[in-house]
Every structure is written in C-alpha cells, then in structure tokens.
Design an enzyme around this catalytic site. Structure first.
Site, PDB file in Angstrom:
ATOM      1  N   ASP A   5      28.768  41.459  35.384  1.00 50.10           N
ATOM      2  CA  ASP A   5      29.934  41.009  36.152  1.00 50.10           C
ATOM      3  C   ASP A   5      30.569  42.230  36.797  1.00 50.10           C
ATOM      4  O   ASP A   5      30.167  43.374  36.557  1.00 50.10           O
ATOM      5  CB  ASP A   5      30.926  40.299  35.214  1.00 50.10           C
ATOM      6  CG  ASP A   5      32.076  39.624  35.949  1.00 50.10           C
ATOM      7  OD1 ASP A   5      31.884  39.218  37.122  1.00 50.10           O
ATOM      8  OD2 ASP A   5      33.174  39.504  35.367  1.00 50.10           O
ATOM      9  N   HIS A   6      31.549  41.985  37.634  1.00 46.89           N
ATOM     10  CA  HIS A   6      32.368  43.055  38.202  1.00 46.89           C
ATOM     11  C   HIS A   6      33.788  42.921  37.664  1.00 46.89           C
ATOM     12  O   HIS A   6      34.399  41.857  37.760  1.00 46.89           O
ATOM     13  CB  HIS A   6      32.408  42.949  39.733  1.00 46.89           C
ATOM     14  CG  HIS A   6      31.087  43.204  40.390  1.00 46.89           C
ATOM     15  ND1 HIS A   6      30.669  42.523  41.508  1.00 46.89           N
ATOM     16  CD2 HIS A   6      30.087  44.061  40.080  1.00 46.89           C
ATOM     17  CE1 HIS A   6      29.477  42.949  41.861  1.00 46.89           C
ATOM     18  NE2 HIS A   6      29.105  43.885  41.011  1.00 46.89           N
ATOM     19  N   LEU A  21      35.080  37.797  39.223  1.00 49.66           N
ATOM     20  CA  LEU A  21      34.462  36.457  39.246  1.00 49.66           C
ATOM     21  C   LEU A  21      33.044  36.487  39.812  1.00 49.66           C
ATOM     22  O   LEU A  21      32.671  35.661  40.632  1.00 49.66           O
ATOM     23  CB  LEU A  21      35.340  35.469  40.020  1.00 49.66           C
ATOM     24  CG  LEU A  21      36.778  35.322  39.509  1.00 49.66           C
ATOM     25  CD1 LEU A  21      37.600  34.451  40.446  1.00 49.66           C
ATOM     26  CD2 LEU A  21      36.782  34.743  38.101  1.00 49.66           C
ATOM     27  N   HIS A  22      32.247  37.435  39.322  1.00 47.86           N
ATOM     28  CA  HIS A  22      30.861  37.554  39.764  1.00 47.86           C
ATOM     29  C   HIS A  22      29.886  37.539  38.584  1.00 47.86           C
ATOM     30  O   HIS A  22      28.979  38.377  38.509  1.00 47.86           O
ATOM     31  CB  HIS A  22      30.680  38.844  40.569  1.00 47.86           C
ATOM     32  CG  HIS A  22      31.583  38.952  41.742  1.00 47.86           C
ATOM     33  ND1 HIS A  22      31.983  40.172  42.274  1.00 47.86           N
ATOM     34  CD2 HIS A  22      32.174  37.996  42.520  1.00 47.86           C
ATOM     35  CE1 HIS A  22      32.787  39.954  43.305  1.00 47.86           C
ATOM     36  NE2 HIS A  22      32.921  38.652  43.459  1.00 47.86           N
ATOM     37  N   PRO A  23      29.992  36.596  37.643  1.00 48.45           N
ATOM     38  CA  PRO A  23      29.054  36.568  36.509  1.00 48.45           C
ATOM     39  C   PRO A  23      27.649  36.241  36.989  1.00 48.45           C
ATOM     40  O   PRO A  23      27.449  35.420  37.881  1.00 48.45           O
ATOM     41  CB  PRO A  23      29.626  35.473  35.609  1.00 48.45           C
ATOM     42  CG  PRO A  23      30.341  34.550  36.547  1.00 48.45           C
ATOM     43  CD  PRO A  23      30.940  35.462  37.591  1.00 48.45           C
TER      44      PRO A  23
END
Length: 563
Positions: free
Chosen positions: A310-311, A484-486
């Site tokens: 994630d980020h 919100l980049h899983p």
C-alpha cells in the site's frame, strides 16, 4: 428453478470487473454474469458524480465497506481506516479521480520476475493506450504514449490559480524539473495531472465501461449479491454461492437464502482485500491456516493474502496569508451556490477534484526512478473532509511509493460476512523509515521556497515541533493515513508464493478460476493504482478470450542517468 449457466461469472463489479464485463460480453455468444455485493451507482447521486463531493462517501456505510487494519505496531498500534467502494464501479466511484500509470520502470520490475516477461512496459503500453482518451495529448510531444479513442476520457487539471503557480515555481527553485506529462515520456518532475473527470462529472469504471453496454442481452448485472464462496468439482471451479440482498432482476431472485450460479469460469474481481478472502473461504490458501478454521483445502497456496502492499501518506500543510485557497467553497453558507453551479452547469468548485497537479521525485541517488509522489491541494484539509486547518491554506500529500514493508490479508473465520484481518506493517523497515524522513524534508524544502513567500503563513502540520528525524517519524506514526492503494495479495508469478499465472491470470493449482484486480500486481506501482488496475483488466481480457494480444510498443522512455 434451475440455476442459470453463464460462460463467465465475475465476482465484483468494481474497476476491473466493469472493464472485463464490457470486453468479455462483446462476443454476443458469450453469457456474462456480474455479481456486485454493493449498490447501484445511481445517476442522480451527487455524492458519486460530483467530483468535489469525494469526501462524502468515505466512511458512509452506503458507499464504503469501511475496512480497518489490525493495530499497526509501528504506528503506535493505531488501526488505519481503509475505504473501499461499495457500489458499481467499486473504488473508482469514490476515489480521488487521479489517473497515474506509474513509472515505466515499475513494469520493467514486474517483467524481471520469472515468467513475467510479457508484463514489461512495451507490452503494457498498448493496453494503457487502448483504454484511454487523453484529451490533452493530441499535438503534444507525448502523443505517441497516449490513447485518443478509449472509454476512459481523461481531462487534465487546469492547475491555474496562484497557489498552483507558486507550487510549480517553487519546485523549479528547489531544483526539480517540470515535465509535460507524467503519463508520457518522462514521469519524473512536476506537472498538471490527468483526472477521471468528463464535463464536470466523475467518470468511474462503471460509467465508462459498464453502463454503455448494459443493454447487451448476454450481460447480466446483479447488485446486492454477496458471493460467499466459490463452488468446486474436485479442483475445477464450477460456479459461486451468493446471498442476494435485494431483487436481482434478470436472475428472477429475491433476497433470502443463499443461491448458486454456475458457469464455465469464475473470475474474481473483488479487490486486494476481497479476492484473497474469498479464495481462503473457498479452500484456496495456506493449508495449515485453512484447516485450523475448519475449511476443506482445495489448493495449498501459501501466497494467498500475503505480499500486501500500500501507500501511506501524510499532509504537509501551510497556512496562507492571502485569501486565494478554495476554503470558502467549504463553508456551509456557500455550499448551495457550489451545488447549484455544478447541478445546472457542471462548473465551479464542485466540478473538480482539486488534485490538479503534483509531481514525482527521487528522494536519494540510490533509487533508479521516483519513489515519492506529491499531490498539491489548494486548501488545508484532510482527505475525508475532516479536521480542516481553518482559514486559507494549502498542502502537499506525500509518501514513499514503493515501500518494502509487506503485510497480509487473512480471514478470521468461516463467516463470509466477517471482515478479514488486515496487517500492513507500515514503517516496519529501515528503508521505509529513511525514505519517510527524506520525503518530509523534500516537501518542506519545496514549500519553503521564495515562490511561496507571498502566501506562506507558516507550517501547520507537522509544525515546528517535528524537527529531528525521530520527531518526524513520531509525527508520521501518529498522523499518517493510507492513500487507499492496497494491492498484491494474489500476485502473478511462477514462484512458490505466487497465486496467479502471468499468462492467463488463472489461479495456480485449480482450473476454471482466475483473479483480475489490484491483487494480482506483484509490486505496487509508484502512483495511484486505478490506471494500472484498468490496464491489467484490459490485457487480461485478451488473455482470457484468446484474442491476439496487442503488439508491444518498445518506445524509449525517460531513464535517469544513473539507471
């Protein structure tokens, strides 16, 4: 009634699911069923379609699955909130609408793994181009990198106000270059960003791909249909079991007891959390863990749910001495005006996501391509709309883009309605922590340049109390949020921890089952992941149907001198 039989059953009507539904149903002889657990993306709903309303669906149970991590050891045992779209279009219906392909070297990194050779940039570029219509590209030096006729219409942010002008000038004063298109020849540098906005409205995957083809008689889309497990005959997937939550039109079903749908193939498009969880519930995963939960093992794949990436990001915020931010648009007395402008003319502050510009930089000379991404916002406010700094201000969103921290997604029980345990292990590595201190120093350097002197009223966050590396890391641990980049929890590959086959997206060890979504990425790309997910879906559609793949385009792209 006898169960319906489909050629393809798509589990999830999110970003990838919408693209696949369009491409797979293009053959009129192929019957496609989409089962989406969330609600429709009603055309009249401003929370979905007004770009500036993006903060409203987050945390709202009607739009958001409202995931939460387990206590994160390196974030003071905080639970990190994770919004995921709970409607057609998935998270593309509630996200920030920023369109970033990632760096070409992201895909070279993918291709360096065994079996991944045809996922290099040359093989991915034709699918990026097929899916997009970049309105800013024609006649520019980057035109050969961009598509002009795809369903995803991209508008470039105007980034024209005084704060954006100061941001670009400050980046140059700090020694960083501007670039013409971060999705073109050169990503590294600062520029206006492409956005999934068309004529003042959000253009989600559902609106771009799904709604234009809903009239196809061979395509059935059911909302409120929660898939609880994949059905198998031996090791072959034969269909799914699902719980209908409402009227399911073409299927002639109403909510109640679990139902079944059978088909030639099941394609799971439930996202980086939902896809591994569904595989585990269905007997695919780490055999020891599954047996401990009383689940019969269909395939022992220990990589299912592992490799979670994630980020993480923070907001470096400054107050503004001049009234030039968009803060007045947030005041309750002005909201009716903003809403009216958008409703009747699709103009005004409501018609933009306000993330109109940013940039990519390398935090040190040891990294071959940018490991930091900046989003600039002409207001000081949190992503979910909470805790505004008050008055006029501006901020950058910043964080490392290819952290080496790894986490997991694991079901807790056999209950398909219980959310899985999410562990990200943010800040858990020395490299991750070092890049965080570098990131904050670079952000402060840019925002402290003379170009901002007319506006700079002082740093609001993290503020003067965070000076040393230890103080900065303490602030990050206390204040950071997910971008919100899983991704990466059903990773493509051929190694012992891979889950999906790079040449077909089939799940190893079984037949009739594929996964296509963010979970199949082996490594997270160095930007927002919506564009890579859509490219993956486009490329996968050809792999699934057996269509001749688009020929690779080995166009030279920018590489830093040290590469």
């Amino acid at each position: 009634m006898a169960p319906a039989i489909f050629d393809y059953i798509l589990v999830g009507g999110g970003s990838a699911g919408c693209a696949l539904a369009n491409r797979l149903s293009a053959d009129a002889s192929t019957r496609v069923l989409v089962l989406e657990a969330g609600r429709p993306d009603y055309i009249w709903d401003p929370y979905i379609h007004m770009p500036a309303a993006l903060t409203f669906p987050i945390g709202n149970r009607y739009y958001d699955w409202r995931y939460e991590s387990e206590p994160e050891p390196w974030l003071n045992d905080r639970r990190v909130y994770h919004a995921r779209g709970k409607l057609l279009g998935g998270s593309s219906s509630i996200n920030g609408m920023i369109f970033q392909r990632g760096n070409p070297l992201d895909y070279e990194r993918w291709a360096a793994d065994p079996g991944m050779g045809e996922w290099d940039y040359a093989h991915c570029l034709p699918y990026f181009k097929r899916m997009e219509n970049c309105l800013a590209a024609p006649g520019t030096p980057d035109a050969e990198f961009r598509g002009e006729s795809g369903p995803l219409v991209l508008e470039r942010g105007p980034a024209s106000g005084p704060l954006f002008g100061a941001f670009f000038a400050a980046a140059r004063q700090a020694g960083y270059a501007l670039t013409t298109d971060v999705n073109g020849y050169r990503q590294e540098g600062f520029a206006a960003f492409d956005r999934n906005i068309r004529a003042g409205r959000r253009l989600s995957a559902a609106r771009a791909y799904l709604h234009p083809v809903l009239s196809r008689p061979n395509l059935t889309v059911a909302t409120g249909a929660h898939v609880t497990r994949i059905l198998f005959s031996g090791t072959r997937a034969t269909g799914v079991e699902f719980v209908p939550g409402g009227t399911l039109g073409a299927l002639g079903m109403r909510g109640g007891a679990p139902r079944r749908a059978t088909g030639g193939e099941v394609i799971v498009c439930a996202g980086a959390f939902g896809s591994p969880a569904l595989l585990q519930l269905s007997g695919i995963g780490n055999a020891t863990d599954l047996r401990a939960l009383g689940i019969d093992v269909v395939a022992d794949l220990p990589g299912v749910g592992e490799n979670l990436q994630d980020h993480l990001e923070v907001y470096v915020q400054y107050g503004s001495k001049r009234p030039v931010s968009v803060a007045p648009a947030l005041k309750w007395r002005n909201r009716p005006i903003v809403a009216g402008q958008w409703l009747f003319a699709r103009t005004g502050p409501g018609a933009t996501n306000h993330f109109e510009a940013g940039g990519f930089v390398r935090s040190n000379e040891s990294v071959p391509y940018p490991n930091l991404m900046f989003h600039f916002l002409p207001i000081a406010i949190r992503y979910d709309g909470s805790a505004p700094a008050g008055g006029h201000g501006y901020q950058v969103h910043i964080g490392p883009m290819y952290s080496d921290s790894r986490g997991s997604v694991r079901i807790r029980s056999r209950d398909p309605f219980e959310k899985p345990a999410l562990r990200f292990n943010y800040l858990s590595t020395e490299t991750d922590r070092r890049e965080w201190t570098e990131a904050i120093a670079i952000a402060r350097n840019i925002l402290g340049q003379p170009a901002f002197d007319p506006f700079n009223a002082g740093e609001l966050s993290p503020g003067p109390a965070a000076t040393t590396d230890a103080e900065v890391l303490s602030w990050v641990a206390r204040d950071a949020e997910t971008a919100l980049h899983p991704s990466c929890t059903c990773a493509m590959g051929t190694g012992p921890m891979s889950v999906t086959d790079p040449g077909s997206l089939s799940v190893h060890g079984v037949s009739g089952l594929r996964v296509v979504d963010a979970s199949v990425m082996p490594y997270v790309t160095n930007g927002n992941i919506y564009a890579p997910v859509m490219m993956t879906a486009e490329k996968s559609a050809d792999l699934i149907t057996g269509n001749t793949p688009l020929p690779p385009e080995p166009i030279p792209f920018y590489r830093h001198a040290s590469v």
